[in-house]
Design a protein around this motif. Sequence first.
Motif, PDB file in Angstrom:
ATOM      1  N   ASP A   1       0.649  -0.961   9.767  1.00 15.71           N
ATOM      2  CA  ASP A   1      -0.015   0.346   9.811  1.00 15.71           C
ATOM      3  C   ASP A   1       1.002   1.462  10.080  1.00 15.71           C
ATOM      4  OD1 ASP A   1       0.593   0.277  12.472  1.00 15.71           O
ATOM      5  OD2 ASP A   1      -1.411  -0.392  13.092  1.00 15.71           O
ATOM      6  N   ASP A   2       0.541   2.688   9.939  1.00 18.76           N
ATOM      7  CA  ASP A   2       1.443   3.836  10.045  1.00 18.76           C
ATOM      8  C   ASP A   2       2.070   3.941  11.429  1.00 18.76           C
ATOM      9  OD1 ASP A   2       1.003   4.381   7.474  1.00 18.76           O
ATOM     10  OD2 ASP A   2      -0.178   6.213   7.764  1.00 18.76           O
ATOM     11  N   GLU A   3       1.311   3.510  12.455  1.00 19.09           N
ATOM     12  CA  GLU A   3       1.847   3.582  13.807  1.00 19.09           C
ATOM     13  C   GLU A   3       3.103   2.711  13.933  1.00 19.09           C
ATOM     14  OE1 GLU A   3       2.465   5.270  16.944  1.00 19.09           O
ATOM     15  OE2 GLU A   3       0.817   5.968  15.658  1.00 19.09           O
TER      16      GLU A   3
ATOM     17  N   LYS B   1       1.012  -3.999   3.193  1.00 24.99           N
ATOM     18  CA  LYS B   1      -0.337  -3.574   3.527  1.00 24.99           C
ATOM     19  C   LYS B   1      -0.661  -3.833   5.000  1.00 24.99           C
ATOM     20  CE  LYS B   1      -4.120  -3.088   0.797  1.00 24.99           C
ATOM     21  NZ  LYS B   1      -4.713  -3.479  -0.461  1.00 24.99           N
TER      22      LYS B   1
ATOM     23  N   SER C   1       1.800   4.647   1.747  1.00 25.56           N
ATOM     24  CA  SER C   1       1.647   5.234   3.079  1.00 25.56           C
ATOM     25  C   SER C   1       2.003   6.717   3.021  1.00 25.56           C
ATOM     26  CB  SER C   1       2.559   4.532   4.077  1.00 25.56           C
ATOM     27  OG  SER C   1       2.650   5.321   5.244  1.00 25.56           O
TER      28      SER C   1
ATOM     29  N   ARG D   1       0.840  -1.191   0.000  1.00 30.40           N
ATOM     30  CA  ARG D   1       0.000   0.000   0.000  1.00 30.40           C
ATOM     31  C   ARG D   1       0.879   1.246   0.000  1.00 30.40           C
ATOM     32  NH1 ARG D   1      -0.669   2.750   5.030  1.00 30.40           N
ATOM     33  NH2 ARG D   1       0.619   1.788   6.651  1.00 30.40           N
TER      34      ARG D   1
END
Lengths: 543, 549
Positions: free
Chosen positions: B169-171, B166, B146, B144
Amino acid sequence: MEFSELIRTGQAQAELLRGPEVPPLRGTLCVTGHHLLLSPGAQATPDLWLLLLRSVDSIEKRVAGDSGTITLRCKDLRVLQLDIEGVEATMDIARSIEALSSLESVITSFPFFYRPKSLRLGDAWHCHPPESYYKRVARETNAWRLSEANEDFNLCPSYPRAVIVPRAVNDDVLARSARFRQGGRFPVLSYYHAPSGTALLRSSQPLTGPQKRRCAEDEELLRAVLAGARPGARGFIVDTRSVQAAKQARMTGGGTESKAAYLGWKRLHRPLERGRPLQESFVRLVEACGDLEQSMDRWLSRLEGCRWLSHVKETLSTACLAQMQPSNGGACILVHGTEGTDSTLLVTSLAQIILDPLSRTMAGFQELIEREWIQAGHPFQLRCAHSAFSHTRPKHEAPTFLLFLDCVWQLSRQFPLSLEFGEGMLLALFDHAYASPFGTFLCNSEKERCLCEVRTRTHSLWSGLNQPKEQRKLRNPLYVPNPSAIWPSVEPQSLRLWQGLFLRWTRPPEPSEVAWEKVWQIVTDQEKAEGSPPTVSASESQP
Amino acid sequence: MEFAELIKTPRVDNVVLHRPFYPAVEGTLCLTGHHLILSSRQDNTEELWLLHSNIDAIDKRFVGPLGTIIIKCKDFRIIQLDIPGMEECLNIASSIEALSTLDSITLMYPFFYRPMFEVIEDGWHSFLPEQEFELCSSATSEWRLSYVNKEFAVCSSYPPIVIVPKVIDDEALRKVAMFRHGGRFPVLSYYHKKNGMVIMRSGQPLTGTNGRRCKEDEKLINATLRAGKRGYIVDTRPLNVAQQARAKGGGFEQEAHYPQWRRIHKSIERYHILQESLIKLVEACNDQTHNMDRWLSKLEASNWLTHIKEILTTACLAAQCLDREGASILIHGTEGTDSTLQVTSLAQIILEPRSRTIRGFEALIEREWLQAGHPFQQRCAQSAYCNSRQKWESPVFLLFLDCVWQILRQFPCSFEFNENFLIMLFEHAYASQFGTFLGNNESERCKLKLQQKTMSLWSWVNRPSELSKFTNPLFEANNLVIWPSVAPQSLQLWEGIFLRWNRSSKYLDEAYEEMVNIIEYNKELQAKVNILRRQLAELETEDGMQESP
């Protein structure tokens, strides 16, 4: 026939490995009088694999279990491996190859048996007689004449029957001068430079000896050269040995021209390597090229250590120097070393390629090789007896001719449009000089070739190469005639290793060949589309 | 304008210019804010326009009242100006010195350059990350885009948009960034459509002496592996260097924490070692002594070709792991902005046919060099003639171009561009009227508002009239992986760059033109043949129709 005594086995099953990217070939291996054959059997492609035994430079055998391996290192620098079933068969085949590849006799060599259907005996042997070059000279000046003083090879055994000499000297003078020169090689015309009216000559060293002997006729001959040239022309004698080496030569009866005796002539020394050091340089270079796993440092220092590129540079520089004078002010040049059959010919032939547009055509280049190498008495049989892989101690071997071809390659790289022949031609000449089905490079001189009847009993390389199907591989598709002299850059940065030759078999199939092939395809298509035959060399269209 | 203060003498008459391949010419020398201009006023062709930013070093000499300035350019050219009058000469020299070493980027020529050509396509928008991602997302949904770095807060040298797995996550990315040098967390560099394997790149992990680990980092890297598959981590440093890096807070991935990954150490040189190598090489190339031994030993001592061999070997290794072994790869060195990018971009040239086209190669430069944060400003500040050894200069990009040239030489039909294209990129990386290579990363480029204030190199290059100069006439799309030979005998000195000003390429250019002509002519004839064939076919069908009734 005596070959049968040397062939110890009829045939054996074997597998042939020809290099990293080529699939192995399995089949029946056979040794004949001149060839090694591998026939792949009925199921595979019917192509027969064939190797001229003469081209085997060294042979190595190993046995393990009930099979053996023979490694053949060829004179064209290829390495082949044969895995053979049966220990005895391996030993027999190895011994047969060893015996047959080192046959000394010329008249039992393959060219005397080679009878291709497409060629007729005797063709092309008369393509390049000295008379034809003389005709070219005579159109420009009448200062020279064709002398047949050497008709019976009495004056000089390594010269051809006819040579070009100053018109003003008669055959007696030539005879006297011949006695004063090593091997009888009196000064003869190598090239006449019409634009400046000056000449390039070659000879061997004068036999002055420790007493500094002189020869009035020899001096007269060189005086006549200057007198026949452009008024006021000076002369330069280019000695291809160092001053010291030339002086030492006096102790063994040789020497060099003294200033006092040859008025108007100035002597220059340009040492060129010859003989054994040159052969060793070649051997070391090929050794370095064969190792693909080494580091960059090691490779570059081996390339430096073998000194091959230094020899290329020195040779080209000397050729340039020899010519600097005629085109700039007009001076006659005499080139010689010791015997006048090696470095001398390197310099005179390269100078002509640089200066003379005709010698850069396909026909002109063949004529140059015939006149300046073969007829001029370069001892091909001695020099090319072994190539870089041989274990026998070199005696007379030296890659002088290869050095010449390398220099021509350097020229072709710097002037990609100006030579009608391509790299393929140079590679073919290298291959044929060391092992060939043709008779052109046999023997050491015209005299020997006459004794062996080479002209009537073998085919000429030129008739082989000039067949249309061969020409395609040999010509330069980009050729555009260039009427001017081509002065190469001889700075070390400009000179390159000739990869096409030295890495021909070790590198993966060269992709640039793909590009080359493509250019060729286009040029051929174009010729077809235009409906015109391929352009013939410029020399043939000359008046 | 403040340039006026720096220009002490704006013009001098009767200056003699000496430069490679041209006869000396006398004319008027003018200094402007960005150019050194010499005009003979007789003939427009006899002019010199030289960007001050192209000047690498200058020397001055005096013989009586005649002064001589020797200008050494970043493209390795050396030119000489003979200036009558000592004062003029000194003034000119000090002006050139000041103008060629301007500190402020916003005073550079790209901010003043107004193109004389029509912009057909704005190069600043030619290679948007979203478009590039489509090439990958059309084949897989495992990755994905980001936007975690939108404000350049997570990693200052990354672009605002990066491609990541994917499932991460951004965290998690923020946490991984804390664990990687310069915040350079692993991102996607290349997706190999043939087998779905990938190349990722990053900075070194900050394990330090006590072997710190980061769960998110491990999770991110493992997320790229298929079940039961192994991957390779290619560290561009030798093992001992990587071990030493731990003392400074850096380090490498421990087997225990990354059990599915095998680590391979290669040694690619960096920084001043490369710069010194370049200086030595250019010095050797300019050496006038006519001695073959000396040339070859200087060539060897420069180590330039050794560096080429190491870089190409590592790139081949990475490509091999991916294509032949079917394994994914993570590549990093220390910072992940130099040798890492050499390897990832060359591996793509080997593997991906698209990167051998002109547009594909431009996209590669944009993605793997500019966006990936290679600090062009620092690395290309000085070239081979500079005396003041600063810390940051390094010919990393030139080495990459040289490696591409080596592959191009070995596969002359597989590239859509020719050598001139590579030479052009080299020149513009070091001195240019375009803004493309300004700044050290996207963050700096945004602050400088380059898109608004300067012209993109691609806007100029991608016009048909320019493209024709850079197109390889022999190109035939080759959809295969191309494996270059890295044996030392196969690698050569790049004459087009290093001997460019010492050897006239007149005859080689002629040959090249001849080849182009032949190919063009062939195309024309082929078109003619096709027309005739069609006519023949038409006539035959007409004949058939006449006969049939």
